[in-house]
Design an enzyme around this catalytic site. Structure first.
Site, PDB file in Angstrom:
ATOM      1  N   ASP A   7      -8.677 -74.719 -13.150  1.00  0.00           N
ATOM      2  CA  ASP A   7      -8.512 -73.271 -12.970  1.00  0.00           C
ATOM      3  C   ASP A   7      -9.608 -72.761 -12.010  1.00  0.00           C
ATOM      4  O   ASP A   7     -10.618 -73.437 -11.815  1.00  0.00           O
ATOM      5  CB  ASP A   7      -8.648 -72.625 -14.365  1.00  0.00           C
ATOM      6  CG  ASP A   7      -8.831 -71.130 -14.303  1.00  0.00           C
ATOM      7  OD1 ASP A   7      -8.009 -70.464 -13.650  1.00  0.00           O
ATOM      8  OD2 ASP A   7      -9.805 -70.619 -14.907  1.00  0.00           O
ATOM      9  N   ASP A   9     -10.927 -68.843 -11.466  1.00  0.00           N
ATOM     10  CA  ASP A   9     -11.837 -67.809 -11.993  1.00  0.00           C
ATOM     11  C   ASP A   9     -12.368 -68.175 -13.378  1.00  0.00           C
ATOM     12  O   ASP A   9     -11.596 -68.509 -14.268  1.00  0.00           O
ATOM     13  CB  ASP A   9     -11.128 -66.453 -12.035  1.00  0.00           C
ATOM     14  CG  ASP A   9     -10.860 -65.921 -10.649  1.00  0.00           C
ATOM     15  OD1 ASP A   9     -11.707 -65.172 -10.147  1.00  0.00           O
ATOM     16  OD2 ASP A   9      -9.821 -66.282 -10.057  1.00  0.00           O
ATOM     17  N   THR A  41      -4.175 -71.783 -10.668  1.00  0.00           N
ATOM     18  CA  THR A  41      -4.754 -70.441 -10.740  1.00  0.00           C
ATOM     19  C   THR A  41      -3.702 -69.347 -10.885  1.00  0.00           C
ATOM     20  O   THR A  41      -2.535 -69.549 -10.531  1.00  0.00           O
ATOM     21  CB  THR A  41      -5.584 -70.181  -9.455  1.00  0.00           C
ATOM     22  OG1 THR A  41      -6.131 -68.862  -9.499  1.00  0.00           O
ATOM     23  CG2 THR A  41      -4.736 -70.307  -8.187  1.00  0.00           C
ATOM     24  N   GLY A  42      -4.144 -68.208 -11.360  1.00  0.00           N
ATOM     25  CA  GLY A  42      -3.279 -67.028 -11.388  1.00  0.00           C
ATOM     26  C   GLY A  42      -3.252 -66.328 -10.043  1.00  0.00           C
ATOM     27  O   GLY A  42      -2.432 -65.462  -9.793  1.00  0.00           O
ATOM     28  N   LYS A 212       1.402 -72.504 -16.088  1.00  0.00           N
ATOM     29  CA  LYS A 212       0.545 -73.542 -15.517  1.00  0.00           C
ATOM     30  C   LYS A 212       0.912 -74.908 -16.114  1.00  0.00           C
ATOM     31  O   LYS A 212       0.903 -75.917 -15.428  1.00  0.00           O
ATOM     32  CB  LYS A 212      -0.928 -73.234 -15.807  1.00  0.00           C
ATOM     33  CG  LYS A 212      -1.503 -72.068 -15.003  1.00  0.00           C
ATOM     34  CD  LYS A 212      -3.031 -72.041 -15.142  1.00  0.00           C
ATOM     35  CE  LYS A 212      -3.633 -70.786 -14.522  1.00  0.00           C
ATOM     36  NZ  LYS A 212      -5.117 -70.809 -14.526  1.00  0.00           N
ATOM     37  N   ASN A 238      -4.275 -67.846 -20.134  1.00  0.00           N
ATOM     38  CA  ASN A 238      -3.221 -68.340 -19.230  1.00  0.00           C
ATOM     39  C   ASN A 238      -3.393 -69.826 -18.890  1.00  0.00           C
ATOM     40  O   ASN A 238      -2.582 -70.397 -18.168  1.00  0.00           O
ATOM     41  CB  ASN A 238      -3.092 -67.469 -17.972  1.00  0.00           C
ATOM     42  CG  ASN A 238      -4.270 -67.571 -17.031  1.00  0.00           C
ATOM     43  OD1 ASN A 238      -5.282 -68.183 -17.341  1.00  0.00           O
ATOM     44  ND2 ASN A 238      -4.142 -66.957 -15.866  1.00  0.00           N
TER      45      ASN A 238
HETATM   46 CA    CA Z   1      -9.636 -68.338 -15.587  1.00  0.00          CA
END
Ligand code: CA
Length: 292
Positions: A7, A9, A41-42, A212, A238
């Site tokens: 991931d 962030d 990642t988002g 994900k 997430n």
């Molecule tokens: Ca994160």
């Protein structure tokens, strides 16, 4: 390990939202030792790619919380957009209820001009309340949001809604807890949507098939790598779908207890290069840089 999913962030990115030399060196060494690396990642694809390029990295990228996968060369391997009618309905509701929101597409992250004013007002309203303790964190979060690459500001959603491109993710955000909850309640009844969260104050709406975890399983299958040879590292709700789909799951030291509780390992925090530590210690990548 044959594949490592990471991931961005709160995980790979440090305090200045950059990839540290320690972390990028660990990723490069993993790749040199035959391990594939995928960022999960988002964020939008172009945003994630630009962050990786700044660190000299060129990994696979799962973006929009699993709605797309891109190869190392930037070729689209998979995409799972939302239904346009759902997008319109959601955006209309968010507008009417004065939410800050972002609509992520192939070409941009569309966000209303008034969004900043809405968030600043919500921050102002927290002053003098028990929620005030969260102010510093929320101000930081706002900087992260407005620091994204590819933001496009609009006055009316009609300016972009009919574009012929993939719409992958809608992020809604409110610093007012009740308002945030009202958004979650509104959309939890739309069964064709997936809803996850990457921070306490937001919710992400996706095609129900997009996560994900699903994207990571797809990529692993395409690379012919069994899931028990995949490591995943994350910090937020997430990430749960991908952490639960692999044997070697790693929570960041800064992750919430609910994330740590489902993972096999807990590494250092993001500002202490927890990703590099996990790569050397749990994926057993040999750190040649420590040898003379
Ligand atoms: Ca994160």
């Amino acid at each position: 390990m044959k594949l490592i999913a990471i991931d961005l962030d709160g995980t790979l990115l440090g305090e200045k939202r950059q990839i540290s030399e320690e972390n990028s060196s660990a990723i490069r060494q993993a790749e040199e030792q035959g391990i594939e690396v995928v960022i999960a990642t988002g964020r939008a694809y172009f945003d994630a790619r630009s962050i990786c390029e700044k660190a000299g990295l060129n990994p696979y990228i799962i973006s929009y919380t699993g709605a797309t996968i891109h190869s190392k060369q930037g070729r689209s391997i998979y995409s799972m957009p939302m239904d346009k009618r759902d997008v319109k309905q959601i955006v209309r509701w968010l507008d009417e209820n004065r939410f800050y929101y972002e609509v992520s597409t192939d070409t941009g992250i569309y966000t209303p001009v008034v969004g900043k004013e809405i968030l600043q007002l919500e921050l102002y309203e927290l002053k003098g309340t028990p929620g005030e303790t969260k102010l510093v964190g929320l101000e930081k979060l706002m900087k992260v949001m407005y620091g994204q690459f590819g933001m496009v500001f609009f006055n009316k959603y009609e300016e972009f809604i009919n574009k012929d491109e993939g719409f992958y993710k809608i992020l809604g955000c409110s610093f007012n807890e009740l308002k945030h909850q009202s958004g979650m309640d509104q959309f939890s009844s739309m069964k064709q949507l997936g809803m996850v969260s990457s921070a306490d104050s937001n919710f992400e709406l996706l095609n129900q098939q997009a996560s994900k975890g699903n994207a990571l399983k797809l990529l692993a299958a395409q690379l012919r790598i069994p899931l028990d040879q995949v490591m995943a590292i994350g910090d937020s709700p997430n990430d749960i779908s991908m952490l639960e789909s692999v044997k070697c799951s790693v929570a960041m030291g800064n992750a919430k207890e609910e994330i740590k509780g489902i993972c096999k390992f807990v590494t250092h925090t993001n500002i202490n290069n927890g990703v590099a530590f996990a790569i050397y210690n749990y994926a057993r990548v040999h750190n040649k840089k420590t040898q003379p």
